[in-house]
Design an enzyme around this catalytic site. Structure first.
Site, PDB file in Angstrom:
ATOM      1  N   CYS A  53     -24.473  82.410  63.125  1.00 31.38           N
ATOM      2  CA  CYS A  53     -24.011  82.594  64.507  1.00 31.38           C
ATOM      3  C   CYS A  53     -24.127  81.327  65.339  1.00 31.38           C
ATOM      4  O   CYS A  53     -23.414  81.157  66.302  1.00 31.38           O
ATOM      5  CB  CYS A  53     -24.767  83.739  65.176  1.00 31.38           C
ATOM      6  SG  CYS A  53     -26.466  83.335  65.642  1.00 31.38           S
ATOM      7  N   GLY A 352     -39.183  76.216  81.126  1.00 25.06           N
ATOM      8  CA  GLY A 352     -37.746  76.270  80.790  1.00 25.06           C
ATOM      9  C   GLY A 352     -37.143  77.596  81.233  1.00 25.06           C
ATOM     10  O   GLY A 352     -36.027  77.638  81.758  1.00 25.06           O
ATOM     11  N   GLU A1248     -17.712 103.234  51.560  1.00 27.23           N
ATOM     12  CA  GLU A1248     -17.187 103.602  52.871  1.00 27.23           C
ATOM     13  C   GLU A1248     -17.641 104.988  53.350  1.00 27.23           C
ATOM     14  O   GLU A1248     -18.001 105.156  54.509  1.00 27.23           O
ATOM     15  CB  GLU A1248     -15.670 103.553  52.836  1.00 27.23           C
ATOM     16  CG  GLU A1248     -15.128 102.168  52.614  1.00 27.23           C
ATOM     17  CD  GLU A1248     -13.619 102.176  52.513  1.00 27.23           C
ATOM     18  OE1 GLU A1248     -13.098 102.817  51.596  1.00 27.23           O
ATOM     19  OE2 GLU A1248     -12.973 101.566  53.359  1.00 27.23           O
TER      20      GLU A1248
END
Ligand SMILES: Cc1cc2nc3c(=O)[nH]c(=O)nc-3n(C[C@H](O)[C@H](O)[C@H](O)COP(=O)(O)OP(=O)(O)OC[C@H]3O[C@@H](n4cnc5c(N)ncnc54)[C@H](O)[C@@H]3O)c2cc1C
Ligand code: FES
Ligand code: FES
Length: 1733
Positions: A53, A352, A1248
């Site tokens: 990602c 931060g 599935e």
């Protein structure tokens, strides 16, 4: 040890030093832009760490980071995301990657081995990250509790497994080998009971196997106590260790950027090179910022203290946290607990966090507690600012140069109480939707002295609800004033400019209620305790299946681990981006559409091309073959043409030396657009009639009568949302052109090897036999890596072809999510008729499905969805229609279940609605209506071995349904804020495709002389365990151990013409083929075996070799003989068999927040006799969990203006995490399932079907929400939306708060977050304005004894209205949307392509226009950019203008030089052309004389006679199993409708225009080679035989431009609408095929000349007598459609022959499309000019 602090910030730059897996890395000029993952993968070739990602949100890149703390004298280990870690932040640290933990060569670590043995690995892309997370946990805590493990795993996502086996693997890695360490005595007993009889894992964690921390780091203070400066990549990275030095640096570089953990935008600014100045000051080592100081009334926390450190301190050191509820420390711990996951908390700092722009959790905390911030700057002295004051300035330091040193947090004194909470969309690693803090000060335990309630995430900063403070002051300490407080909250927040306002305000009110009550409970424990929040629980599970006899010789049926488990667990397994680089390799990146629908006005690539390192730009003009592809119709452009139809559509691509340069340069390509109208939702599509014309129609009985006669009726609308695949490995392609014979090798993570091969062949205009597609494995797919991988491989192939170098294209997560397909959203209107006792007698459903911009697979998805709706319940009168909506979104496609999840959810919801309507338990109603054994279902299948009722009963028994029901009722009556729900769900899914041509598979098995066996087959390993099962099959047939069998990859060279991997059918198909090949080999070896019965396998094989027995065999398998045609409903066989399952789900919801958890899920599934029970259980768990995502969490969000997907990564698109799985998850494989005689060892397909069962989660949530509503006096059935997010659940629960917030106007424009719409039927901006029901205004809810009005009249008139609207749409010429084969498209490509092939436009200088010479021989060297690269860093924009100018001038010069060269060439070419024309005419005359002399006329007549004889053969009915067929494939019929005529014929419908199966692309003897002969080319002249036809044809195209007959629009006769006539349907044409053949794409636009008609007629006469030939050229027509050639034959069989021979044939780089044409239309054409229907 004496600590010294020296500085070298003013000296020479330092080298960056860190250790990786114990080895020292030293980098002289480190580039701060480089992340750890880049460095590991590309510089150190440690590719075990995966990049999924790049957002810190999936954990695939987790590594262990370690340093030596010289103060504490201990080594600190923590997990971190390598994708966010900048290498410069690693100075003096040690990095451990998965390769450092264990390897197949040196032995796996117990964690790795347990992952494999406990089946925690499917695709394996998440596995290295999982291993590293757990390894780090074990390094820090060798005996972690289960809570520790679950918490650690919150930062790691897995899309395949459902987490249960992963957790199990980690538990087994505990020193006790059972996961019992650190559990309480009670828990230990409970777990031990469950695991009674289970052996502890032999693979326990053993410290001695750990990587040793580098002693150099331990001994030296150099790294941590010394200022350092790195200079590289155009940046200065300055790391001071003291505050004085920090201030000096800040004074010197006032615009410098401060960084800490660099996890926020600052990190991405560095990575993307957008910082304001090149100085970065890293403050993590500044001693003064790293301290926590205990003060009298509070603590001061340094800004560089990380969350993990703060948490550890609070837990360990602070007395206040112990023994007191509702204090500041425990509130802070709660705040810290739910920020991100461990990987973030380990590096994110308090400074931060508070200084970040945007909303962050602890900001609300600091406001509530009244914290103070200590700032310092070079200009001012230090100053202390109250947090409240700081916030009024926005989230910025008072002065830009200020540095936050520390934060003072006051701790409670006596009589002060504080609490904090947040509500995320998903529990675990998610941002808050809303967070709140409550501080209360009481004076005498009776009255409130002060109260502060703060709410965050409403707008851009948290706020204090002032009115609550004033209302509270002086009030007595009781609940009486809570309603006043709620009013005050609503009053203050109702004006907020945010989305989901009502929901957020409800949350804020709910938080206040909960926190205040909890504080009251603390102060007055005597008043009792409320149970707020969800019941805390940890995950467990059990799996039940027949344990096979370990002594059995069959290897099938045994739960053996994943075949590649070891390599995946050790990170050695190779995915595409892990492949080593070719030395001359380049990268490509897309230029994509920034609009959802627009015309492209111009594309300016100059700035991009000027960037050093950029090699070229490609777009549609560079596609040598066809730019179009598609599964049913060739109507998807590879690169956009003149128009874009969705945001993110590829327009072109930049090819560069690195992927970073390509990506940066692609941003510089300027595209100008002209906006066109957009459509996004189903509602809009219905309103604007944007639908294809095909309407799926399934009927059974008489629905109108059924509805009319029903005792009761009910209508409703059901919607399902989109779902993103979010496979962990993004799409990736590597294309390698070969020098020799135009071969090209494509490495791609596709499910569709054959499709990629065919389409790449067609894009490049080369035969398929030159394209090799190789797929080793895929990191998850779920249907998402089919057509979208064709875009990736196609664009990369065109790029590689153009530059003649290998090109790699790796999608970023953002690009992948933004541009690829999703699960189709649907909207269904239904009307049901039923009896009072629950028998459903009639059902009418009208389903609309959002295809996106192109309906490539939508029709099939819709049909399967409709089949799923019809497959479970026996409804005697049924009518279902399905329509496909076209919108401006990325085209939707296959996703696990292929429409069945939508269909199942719809029918289950309808049944639920009916049960509620008549007040019947919904399980009972369904039991009453489920089909029975032996029934025939609506598509004609006799339900033999109908195991659904057995699974259902078994499941109910397993969970003790009645008992649990009662318990839940009791629970709900006792709990006000938590409610539970229970629901059964069922799954029926057809396995085996209706279209026969894809029910086939091949295999190739080789035995080598050492006895090892290599199996190849057509299926692709995507994590479903296919290879493991295939190995089991081969080992069982050959009767050898599994270790002897290996599968390397799927490759189109070894096994051609593979069927796409999907549909849960791939194991059956390929297993059949593997079995067949192995059986052939076994039979071959049998005589030898008989002769030497005692010989070992190895001896047998040696003997076979010496006896010259072939040790390789191909296998083939095709399933059943009858296909299914949707047009002939009920005829044929729809599938091979059904898969069945049932589930029972128990959920719990929090009525104050809308959060839910699945307390228990029990599944019983019929997988036949499971080939591998462990793999099948994994598929069931994974499928179910993925389904729960669809039902509850996963929301695809689009920007409503641009159509851009804004939920583009795991950070903002929530897939289920470890906290979202069922707390108790039990899976049973149905024992002794009926129907044991299936071909592949009696197993059934899986993969599935289990996903369908998740519909039960939604139904159970509805039960819980309905229970909450009942308490509020609502007895009606609540229609909970799908996905049932916390928002939907909370808003459904109702209650006093909801009633109040209901009056608030929602802000539909978004102010705070980007404007968005959720891609589901329900959408925020349309819902208010648009309402549609087919049944609007009808008397629908016919109550008992109610109206006798004819309901159906109203209904059918609405239906007719819709039909007529559709017809009007068809007739309307103004409509802009087109069906896939609808109105004639205007040309986009043609002009350019024409210019290209005629040499008017330059091709790439390195891409010869004449395909006769190899495109891979570079004709000129690649321009050198080395000199320039030194002067300029492409990613730094500083000297950009100058640089571009310089480059432009240089390019201009190169171009002029080029033009001069080409002019010379052109002269040479025209001279050659003239000579050639002269020679050709001469040869033609000579040939004709020759031909006549040899009695050509007589030969022609003889051929005709032969043809006529053959004609009878065509008329003969087809023999089953082979032979020629009369029925032409449906794709060969020109008609506007989507055809389903796919079953029954052995001639396959043409995929991607490929040649019909069984016919090769033989160019010799083709039309092309005849033309070639005519124009004077000799056979074999200068070329390989198979190429000559193609190259000659191209030559013909080039030279046939003789200014011939071009018909202009104005000259076309007017089209007079003919009197109404029966439109020809596909079926008509099938029954009565036309004699007219339409040929398209045979010649290109502008190439029609006067000779073409007679020439074509002459050529076509070889198929039979030609009556006439007519040619039209559409002015500006699209390239492959522009010239239409109509050939009328005397006989139908001649037309068939022509089509079979010509369709899909390569003809001069074009792929000819041949199909029947309606005879009537041809006659009209003959009159002068209808161009299309
Ligand atoms: C995957 C993920 C999940 C997350 N989940 C959550 C969540 O659930 N809730 C939540 O609230 N947050 C969440 N965050 C955000 C996270 O809390 C912040 O990224 C983190 O707090 C920022 O700290 P840092 O040390 O990385 O700061 P940095 O990124 O280094 O700095 C942030 C900003 O502050 C400035 N700055 C830093 N220190 C100082 C200083 N001393 N003086 C002046 N300016 C300074 C920097 O210049 C920069 O502009 C998440 C982040 C990620 C990546
Ligand atoms: S790749 Fe780093 S967290 Fe996803
Ligand atoms: S195995 Fe976890 S993502 Fe595939």
């Amino acid at each position: 040890m004496h600590l010294t602090c020296t500085s070298n910030l003013n000296d020479e730059p330092t080298a960056l030093v860190f250790f990786v897996n114990g080895k020292k890395v030293s980098i002289e000029n480190p580039d701060p832009k480089v992340t750890l993952i880049q460095y590991l993968r590309r510089n150190l070739y440690l590719t075990g760490t995966k990049e999924a990602c790049s957002q810190g949100a999936c954990g695939a890149c987790t590594v262990m980071l370690s340093y030596y703390n010289h103060h504490q004298k201990k080594i600190i280990h923590y997990s971190g995301n390598a994708c966010l870690t900048l290498i410069c932040s690693l100075h003096g640290m040690s990095v451990t990657t998965v390769e450092g933990v264990g390897s197949t060569r040196n032995g796996l670590h117990p964690i790795q081995r347990n992952m494999m043995e406990n089946h925690g690995i499917q695709c394996g892309f998440c596995t290295p990250g999982m291993v590293m997370t757990m390894y780090t946990l074990f390094r820090n805590n060798p005996e972690p509790s289960q809570e520790d493990m679950e918490r650690a795993l919150e930062g790691n996502l897995c899309r395949c497994t459902g987490y249960r086996p992963i957790l199990e693997a980690f538990k087994k890695s505990c020193p006790c080998g059972l996961g019992l360490c650190q559990q309480s005595a009670e828990e230990k007993k409970e777990i031990a009971d469950k695991k009674a009889g289970e052996k502890p894992s032999p693979d326990k964690y053993d410290k001695t196997q750990d990587v040793i921390f580098p002693s150099e780091l331990q001994k030296s203070l150099e790294y941590s106590q010394r200022d350092v400066m790195f200079v590289g990549g155009g940046y200065k990275w300055l790391r001071p260790v003291s505050l004085i030095k920090l201030l000096e640096l800040r004074a010197k570089f006032p615009n410098s950027t401060i960084i800490m953990g660099s996890q926020t935008s600052v990190g991405s600014k560095i990575r993307n090179n957008t910082l304001p100045s090149p100085e970065i000051i890293c403050c993590t080592q500044v001693l003064e910022l790293r301290r926590i100081v205990e003060e009298k009334n509070g603590i001061t926390v340094g800004s560089a203290v990380t969350f993990a450190q703060l948490e550890e301190y609070l837990r360990g050191n602070l007395k206040e946290t112990k023994g007191r509820d509702c204090n500041v420390a425990s509130a802070l711990l709660e705040g810290l607990r739910w920020i991100g996951a461990d990987q973030q908390r380990n590096v994110a700092t308090l400074g931060g966090h508070l200084m970040s722009v945007g909303q962050h959790d602890l900001q609300t905390f600091m406001l509530t507690v009244g914290a103070e911030l200590n700032f310092i700057s070079p200009k001012t002295k230090s100053k202390r600012v109250a947090y409240e004051k700081f916030m009024t300035n926005g989230v910025h330091a008072p002065d830009p140069s200020d540095i936050l040193v520390s934060v003072y947090i006051p701790l409670n004194k006596q009589n002060e109480y504080m609490m904090f909470t947040k509500q995320p969309s998903r529990r675990g690693m998610d941002w808050a939707v809303v967070n709140s803090g409550l501080y209360v000060k009481v004076n005498d335990k009776k009255h409130i002295e002060a109260l502060r309630f703060c709410v965050g995430n409403m707008e851009n900063k948290p706020c204090i609800i002032e009115k609550v403070s004033t209302t509270a002051k002086g009030r007595s300490l009781d609940e009486t004033w809570i309603p006043d407080a709620s009013d005050a909250i609503i009053d203050q927040l109702k004006g907020c400019k945010t989305d989901a306002l009502q929901y957020k305000i409800s949350l804020a009110c709910g938080f206040f209620y909960k926190l205040y009550k909890q504080i009251l409970e603390t102060i007055k424990p005597e008043n009792g305790k409320n149970n707020f929040g969800l019941t805390p629980s940890l995950s467990s599970g059990a799996q039940y299946y027949d344990v096979p006899n370990p002594e059995a010789k069959e290897i099938v049926w045994k739960p053996i681990p994943h075949a590649a488990g070891k390599s995946l667990a050790s990170g050695e397994a190779i995915f595409i981006d892990d492949m080593p680089q070719y030395t001359n390799e380049l990268s490509m990146w897309f230029v994509t559409s920034a609009k959802a629908h627009a015309k492209i006005v111009s594309v300016d690539t100059s700035a991009a091309l000027a960037v050093p390192g950029v090699v070229d730009y490609v777009d549609r003009r560079d596609v040598p073959g066809s730019n179009l592809f598609g599964p049913l119709y060739h109507d998807i452009p590879l690169f956009a043409n003149k128009e874009v139809s969705y945001h993110g559509q590829p327009i072109g691509g930049v090819i560069a030396e690195t992927r970073e340069i390509a990506r940066a340069a692609a941003k510089l390509v300027k595209v100008e657009y002209e906006d066109l109208p957009t459509i996004f939702t189903i509602d809009e599509a219905i309103e604007k009639k944007s639908m294809i014309e095909y309407v799926a129609n399934h009927t059974n009985g008489d629905v109108e009568k059924g509805l009319n006669e029903a005792e009761m009726t009910l209508e409703g609308v059901i919607e399902t949302g989109a779902q993103e695949h979010m496979y962990l490995e993004p799409i990736a392609a590597l294309v390698v052109p070969k020098i020799e014979d135009k071969e090209i090798e494509v490495f791609i993570n596709t499910q569709e090897a054959k499709g990629v091969q065919a389409d790449v062949g067609q894009f490049l205009g080369i035969p398929y036999n030159r394209v090799t597609v190789r797929v080793k494995r895929i990191g998850g797919s779920f249907g998402g890596k089919a057509l979208d991988t064709i875009t990736a491989s196609g664009t990369a192939a065109v790029a590689a072809w153009k530059v003649n170098r290998p090109v790699r294209l790796i999608y970023t997560r953002t690009h992948d999510v933004k541009t690829t397909c999703k699960r189709h959203p649907t909207k269904t209107f239904y009307k049901a008729g039923f009896s009072k006792d629950g028998r459903v007698t009639a059902l009418s459903v009208d389903m609309f499905i959002n295809a996106g911009w192109n309906s490539r697979t939508t029709v099939k998805v819709m049909e399967l969805g409709m089949i799923a709706m019809e497959s479970t319940f026996d409804i005697p009168n049924y009518r279902g229609t399905g329509r496909v909506c076209l919108t401006n979104l990325p085209s939707n496609g296959a996703f696990r279940g292929f429409g069945a999840p939508q269909g199942t959810f719809i029918i289950q919801s309808i049944m639920y609605d009916i049960a509620k309507k008549i007040g019947m338990p919904n399980d009972k109603l369904r039991e009453m209506n489920i089909y029975k054994e032996g029934d025939r279902n609506i598509h004609g299948m006799v339900l033999k071995d109908f195991n659904l009722p057995i699974c259902w009963e078994e499941c109910k028994k397993q969970i003790k349904f009645e008992e649990v029901s009662k318990e839940i009722e009791e629970f709900n009556s006792k709990n006000q804020y938590r409610k539970r729900g229970l629901a059964m769900s069922s799954a029926v899914m057809s396995i085996g495709y209706p279209m026969l041509f894809i029910c086939q598979a091949g295999a190739f098995v080789n035995i080598y002389t050492d006895g090892s066996v290599l199996v190849s087959h057509g299926g692709i390993e995507l994590g479903q365990g296919l290879f493991t099962k295939m190995i089991q099959v081969a080992a069982t047939v050959l009767e050898i151990p599994v270790e002897k069998v290996y599968i390397s990859e799927t490759n189109t060279v070894t096994v051609p013409n593979t069927t796409e991997t999907g549909g849960s059918f791939v194991t059956d198909l390929n297993g059949g083929a593997v079995m067949n090949a192995c059986q052939i080999l076994k039979d071959r070896l049998q005589p030898l075996r008989d002769a030497m019965p005692e010989a070992s396998w190895e001896q047998l094989i040696q003997a076979a070799y010496f006896s010259r027995i072939s040790l390789s065999a191909t296998g083939f398998y095709k399933s059943r003989e009858k296909g299914y045609d949707f047009k002939k409903q009920g005829e044929g066989e729809y599938c091979n068999y059904n898969s069945y399952g049932a589930a029972c789900t128990v959920v719990e919801i929090d009525c104050l927040t809308g959060e839910h958890q699945i307390l228990r899920a029990d599944i019983v599934f019929d997988v036949g006799k499971s080939l591998n029970p462990a793999i099948d259980v994994g598929q069931i768990e994974g499928g179910y969990v993925q389904g729960t995502g669809l039902m509850t969490l996963e929301k695809v969000v689009f920007d409503k203006d641009s159509g851009e997907v804004t939920s583009y990564g795991p950070g903002n698109y929530k897939v289920p995490g470890i906290r979202n799985i069922p707390k108790e998850f039990n899976v049973t494989l149905l024992k002794e399932a009926k129907g044991e005689n299936r071909p592949l060892y009696s197993s059934k397909g899986i993969g599935e079907p289990p996903l369908l069962l998740a519909a039960g989660v939604h139904l159970a949530l509805r039960e819980a929400v309905n229970a909450a509503r009942k308490e509020q006096g609502h007895n009606e059935n609540y229609r909970l939306e799908c996905p049932a997010t916390p928002e939907k659940i909370l808003m459904g629960c109702d209650g006093p708060i909801k009633k109040k917030v209901n009056t608030i106007e929602e802000n539909n424009q978004n102010f705070f977050s980007p404007s968005f719409l959720i891609l589901q039927g329900h959408n925020l901006f349309l819902q208010k304005n648009f309402k549609m029901s087919l049944y609007d205004g009808l008397d629908i809810d016919k109550e008992e004894g109610g109206s006798t009005k004819p309901v159906v009249a109203g209904w059918s008139s609405n239906y007719k209205l819709l039909q007529s609207q559709l017809q009007a749409k068809k007739a309307s010429s103004s409509q802009s949307r087109k069906s896939p084969k609808g109105l004639y498209k205007k040309s986009n490509d043609s002009e350019l392509y024409f210019n290209q092939i005629t040499g008017r436009i330059e091709r790439s200088p390195r891409m010869p226009a004449n395909l006769g010479s190899s495109p891979f021989i570079p004709s000129e060297p690649v321009p050198s950019l080395t000199g320039v690269a030194d002067e300029y860093d492409p990613l730094r924009p500083n000297d950009y203008e100058d640089f571009v100018k310089k480059r432009k001038e240089q390019r201009m010069k190169e171009r002029e030089e080029d033009m001069r060269k080409r002019d010379n060439d052109e002269d040479r070419h025209s001279r050659r052309r003239r000579d050639r024309d002269r020679d050709r005419d001469r040869d033609r005359d000579r040939d004709r004389d020759d031909y006549n002399r040899r009695g050509g006329g007589e030969m022609e007549r003889a051929q005709r006679r032969r043809d006529e004889e053959e004609e009878d053969d065509y008329q003969k009915p087809m023999k089953p199993g082979g032979g020629a067929a009369i029925a032409p494939p449906s794709s060969l019929i020109e008609e506007d409708q989507v055809s389903n005529d796919m079953g029954g014929s052995p001639i396959m419908p043409n995929r991607s225009g490929s040649p019909p199966m069984g016919y090769s692309i033989g160019l010799g003897g083709s039309v092309a080679s005849k033309i070639m002969a005519k124009y004077g080319y000799k056979e074999g002249q200068g070329l390989g035989k198979s190429e000559q036809g193609m190259s000659t044809a191209l030559f013909v195209e080039k030279t046939s431009k003789r200014g011939g007959k071009i018909i202009h629009e104005k000259d076309l006769p007017k089209i007079v609408e003919p009197p109404s006539r029966e439109p020809a349907s596909n079926t008509n044409l099938m029954k009565n095929p036309s004699k007219v053949v339409l040929l398209r794409n045979m010649v290109g636009p502008g190439e029609v000349d006067k000779d073409l008609e007679p020439e074509t007629a002459e050529e076509c006469s070889k198929y039979g007598r030609v009556i006439k030939c007519v040619i039209f050229e559409i002015p500006n027509g699209e390239d492959d459609e522009a010239v239409r050639i109509f050939v009328e034959f005397e006989r139908v069989d001649s037309a068939i022959k022509a089509i079979i021979d010509l369709n899909g044939r390569f003809f001069g780089g074009r792929v000819v499309k041949a199909c029947f044409y309606n005879l009537d239309r041809f006659r009209r054409l003959d009159l002068g000019g209808e161009l299309d229907s």
